[in-house]
Design an enzyme around this catalytic site. Structure first.
Site, PDB file in Angstrom:
ATOM      1  CE  LYS A 195      -1.986   2.937   2.055  1.00 38.92           C
ATOM      2  NZ  LYS A 195      -1.757   4.378   1.717  1.00 38.92           N
ATOM      3  CD  GLU A 270      13.007   0.738   9.675  1.00 39.69           C
ATOM      4  OE1 GLU A 270      13.550   1.791  10.064  1.00 39.69           O
ATOM      5  OE2 GLU A 270      13.458  -0.392   9.935  1.00 39.69           O
ATOM      6  CB  CYS A 304      13.009   8.867   8.315  1.00 40.91           C
ATOM      7  SG  CYS A 304      14.109   7.820   7.362  1.00 40.91           S
ATOM      8  CD  GLU A 400       9.745  12.899  11.504  1.00 41.68           C
ATOM      9  OE1 GLU A 400       8.589  12.453  11.656  1.00 41.68           O
ATOM     10  OE2 GLU A 400      10.652  12.252  10.969  1.00 41.68           O
TER      11      GLU A 400
HETATM   12  P1  NAD Z   1       2.019   8.460   7.744  1.00 40.57           P
HETATM   13  O1  NAD Z   1       2.251   7.625   8.959  1.00 40.57           O
HETATM   14  O2  NAD Z   1       0.964   9.477   7.786  1.00 40.57           O
HETATM   15  O3  NAD Z   1       1.691   7.520   6.487  1.00 40.57           O
HETATM   16  C1  NAD Z   1       2.535   6.464   6.118  1.00 40.57           C
HETATM   17  C2  NAD Z   1       1.711   5.390   5.432  1.00 40.57           C
HETATM   18  O4  NAD Z   1       0.773   4.871   6.362  1.00 40.57           O
HETATM   19  C3  NAD Z   1       0.908   5.880   4.231  1.00 40.57           C
HETATM   20  O5  NAD Z   1       0.911   4.882   3.239  1.00 40.57           O
HETATM   21  C4  NAD Z   1      -0.483   6.031   4.815  1.00 40.57           C
HETATM   22  O6  NAD Z   1      -1.501   5.885   3.850  1.00 40.57           O
HETATM   23  C5  NAD Z   1      -0.519   4.892   5.796  1.00 40.57           C
HETATM   24  N1  NAD Z   1      -1.478   5.051   6.885  1.00 40.57           N
HETATM   25  C6  NAD Z   1      -1.932   6.210   7.433  1.00 40.57           C
HETATM   26  N2  NAD Z   1      -2.826   5.934   8.393  1.00 40.57           N
HETATM   27  C7  NAD Z   1      -2.938   4.596   8.480  1.00 40.57           C
HETATM   28  C8  NAD Z   1      -3.691   3.709   9.288  1.00 40.57           C
HETATM   29  N3  NAD Z   1      -4.525   4.148  10.229  1.00 40.57           N
HETATM   30  N4  NAD Z   1      -3.543   2.377   9.110  1.00 40.57           N
HETATM   31  C9  NAD Z   1      -2.688   1.915   8.192  1.00 40.57           C
HETATM   32  N5  NAD Z   1      -1.967   2.695   7.372  1.00 40.57           N
HETATM   33  C10 NAD Z   1      -2.074   4.035   7.518  1.00 40.57           C
HETATM   34  O7  NAD Z   1       3.453   9.078   7.414  1.00 40.57           O
HETATM   35  P2  NAD Z   1       3.837  10.064   6.232  1.00 40.57           P
HETATM   36  O8  NAD Z   1       3.430  11.431   6.616  1.00 40.57           O
HETATM   37  O9  NAD Z   1       3.374   9.498   4.946  1.00 40.57           O
HETATM   38  O10 NAD Z   1       5.429   9.924   6.217  1.00 40.57           O
HETATM   39  C11 NAD Z   1       6.269  10.705   6.971  1.00 40.57           C
HETATM   40  C12 NAD Z   1       6.786   9.931   8.155  1.00 40.57           C
HETATM   41  O11 NAD Z   1       7.455   8.739   7.734  1.00 40.57           O
HETATM   42  C13 NAD Z   1       7.810  10.717   8.933  1.00 40.57           C
HETATM   43  O12 NAD Z   1       7.534  10.584  10.294  1.00 40.57           O
HETATM   44  C14 NAD Z   1       9.117  10.031   8.579  1.00 40.57           C
HETATM   45  O13 NAD Z   1      10.139  10.175   9.536  1.00 40.57           O
HETATM   46  C15 NAD Z   1       8.680   8.613   8.430  1.00 40.57           C
HETATM   47  N6  NAD Z   1       9.665   7.841   7.647  1.00 40.57           N
HETATM   48  C16 NAD Z   1      10.452   6.917   8.302  1.00 40.57           C
HETATM   49  C17 NAD Z   1      11.433   6.203   7.598  1.00 40.57           C
HETATM   50  C18 NAD Z   1      12.321   5.208   8.299  1.00 40.57           C
HETATM   51  O14 NAD Z   1      12.939   4.390   7.608  1.00 40.57           O
HETATM   52  N7  NAD Z   1      12.402   5.217   9.621  1.00 40.57           N
HETATM   53  C19 NAD Z   1      11.588   6.424   6.226  1.00 40.57           C
HETATM   54  C20 NAD Z   1      10.772   7.364   5.599  1.00 40.57           C
HETATM   55  C21 NAD Z   1       9.802   8.063   6.325  1.00 40.57           C
END
Ligand code: NAD
Length: 496
Positions: A195, A270, A304, A400
């Protein structure tokens, strides 16, 4: 100004309104709903993609389940898995420019940088994982079994594929994050339902085409496009999923972790970060300033492990901050299709607004904006910003922001630097800029983060596990550690 010309294949891909891959079928959402994608550089609509329903996700998981349990894939040998992954990497290499252009249009990042970074790193990673496919080993153990003293045994431990993997990723490196999950899953013999992020599904859909072209059996890789709240949640709750792997925010990761624990689904998370860049007094200040600028401004700060907190030993603080501000002020902002541009837009109006709120919060609390602190459009641009005169406990330092905003604080000595570096709920990465070998080695074990870089920042390699301490997550991606997370151990005891 060198604006890249879109490949006919890029335009064609977008114009044909991409569909989802479930089993062997390219499909619309069951109820026909779609969601619009925007070009972050202009704010204009790029195309629409299906908005998957719960039923769509369930069908995708069923396809993955059947492919894992009862298809030629379940009997593939390591060598075939290695060759398929290598073939997939070759096809990505062939289509590298197309993939980079899709990433640029959908995410806003530079097409030129995406080609040499996002796409090439994804290819290199798949090739690295192809190598592991033939090297997954169990072990044999000489056992005693004290309760059966007169018997003889043969005992061994198998390492088996974990099964159906539900993968959910963020929008900042759409293709790369997907491949970090796909690589170990396909190397070990798992099947996958991906997804992608709501905002950035295009390269995942192109990847699915390439997986088909490489010759993977139907159902091994499925992509459902949709919202987190519906499609992501459906994947998280589906009892046919054996392992969840999530990259995204800590808030959503915590929810997914709780759901996974409830059903004992294997899970790796992650999550977010607020990584420190520590510049010691003896550092090469020129490269430290350039490195610190790139640590925060690369990918518009939407990384991240971005070096979003800067700690500089007090006597050099003003100079390093001034140098970084100079670099920031010289950066050219614009469309990622323009190869001369240094920084693109943020992913969305929502993200622009979020980053802007933090900058305003800094202003209101009396912090000093050393550079940047402006936003503009059309498109979702925020100028690279450095903020000083801010307290370690301020939200700007503790939370963040996920944008091109650096907070900088001076420190007095090594202990002071370590105390502030570790004073964070996160623990993803950290960099130390110093040539004092003894000081660096004293500091490395005391930093609470999954990665520590010395005289560089965010330098990743497929062989090095990547993941977080504390609120930055659970588990590791890349390296052999990833193979371990996509396999289960089975102990076998045979009475002879
Ligand atoms: P997000 O958590 O809002 O969304 C991430 C994913 O989760 C998307 O595909 C979204 O559709 C899905 N999602 C959202 N709500 C959900 C739910 N209730 N159930 C299941 N899936 C759901 O994050 P974002 O804003 O897209 O990304 C930014 C974040 O990602 C930042 O915090 C960043 O640090 C983190 N990130 C971490 C890494 C790592 O390797 N540690 C890498 C890249 C990004």
């Amino acid at each position: 100004m060198a604006i890249a010309t879109l490949l006919p294949a890029t335009t064609a891909f977008i114009q044909r309104a991409p569909r989802m891959l479930i089993g062997a079928e390219w499909v619309e959402a069951a109820d026909g709903q779609t969601m619009p994608l925007r070009n972050p550089a202009t704010g204009e609509q790029l195309c629409v993609v299906p908005r998957a329903t719960v039923d769509d996700v369930d069908r995708a998981v069923l396809a993955a389940r059947q492919a894992f349990d009862d298809s030629p894939w379940s009997r593939t040998r390591p060598r075939e898995r290695q060759n398929l992954l290598w073939k997939l990497a070759d096809l990505m290499q062939r289509d590298a420019e197309l993939l980079a252009q899709l990433e640029c249009l959908n995410n806003g990042k530079s097409a030129a940088v995406a080609q040499v970074m996002d796409v090439q790193l994804a290819i290199d990673f798949l090739r690295y994982m192809a190598g592991w496919a033939t090297k997954i080993e169990g072990s044999s153990v000489e056992v005693s079994v004290p309760l059966m003293p007169d018997q003889q045994f043969h005992s061994f431990i198998r390492r088996e594929a974990v099964g159906v993997v539900g993968a959910i990723v963020a929008w900042n490196f759409p293709l790369l994050l997907a491949c970090w999950k796909l690589g170990p899953a396909l190397a070990t013999g798992c099947t996958v339902v991906l997804k992608p992020a709501d905002e950035t599904p295009l390269t995942a859909l192109k990847l699915a085409e390439l997986v088909q072209e490489a010759g993977y059996p139907d159902g091994v890789f499925n992509v459902v496009t949709g919202t987190g709240i519906t499609a992501g949640a459906a994947l998280t709750h589906n009892p046919r999923v054996d392992k969840l792997t999530f990259t995204g925010s800590t808030a959503v990761g915590k929810e997914i972790g709780k759901i996974a624990m409830d059903s004992m689904t294997r899970v790796t998370l992650e999550l977010g970060g607020k990584s420190p860049t520590i510049v010691m007094a003896d550092a090469d200040l020129g490269s430290a300033a350039a490195g610190a600028a790139s640590a925060i401004f690369f990918n518009q700060g939407q990384v991240c492990c971005a070096g979003s907190r800067l700690y500089v030993q007090r006597k050099h603080f003003d100079k390093v901050v001034a140098d970084i501000a100079g670099i920031a002020n010289a950066m050219k902002l614009g469309s990622g299709l323009d190869a001369s541009v240094d920084m693109g837009p943020l992913i969305s109006a929502r993200q622009q607004e979020r980053v802007w709120r933090y900058i305003e919060m800094g202003r209101e609390s009396g912090a000093t904006i050393a550079c940047g602190g402006e936003q503009f459009g059309p498109g979702y641009f925020v100028k690279p910003t450095v903020i000083v005169n801010v307290d370690q406990q301020h939200s700007l330092v503790q939370e963040e922001i996920f944008g091109p905003v650096l907070v900088a604080i001076p420190f007095d000595d090594e202990a002071d630097a370590l105390r502030m570096a570790n004073d964070s709920p996160y623990g993803l990465g950290a960099s130390i800029w110093s040539n004092d070998l003894a000081a660096v080695h004293r500091m490395i074990p005391r930093i609470k983060s999954g990665s520590v870089w010395v005289n560089c920042h965010s330098a990743l390699d497929p062989a090095l596990p990547f993941g977080g301490y504390k609120m930055s997550g659970v588990g590791r991606e890349m390296g052999y550690a990833a193979i371990e997370h996509y396999t289960e151990l089975k102990s076998v005891l045979i009475k002879l």
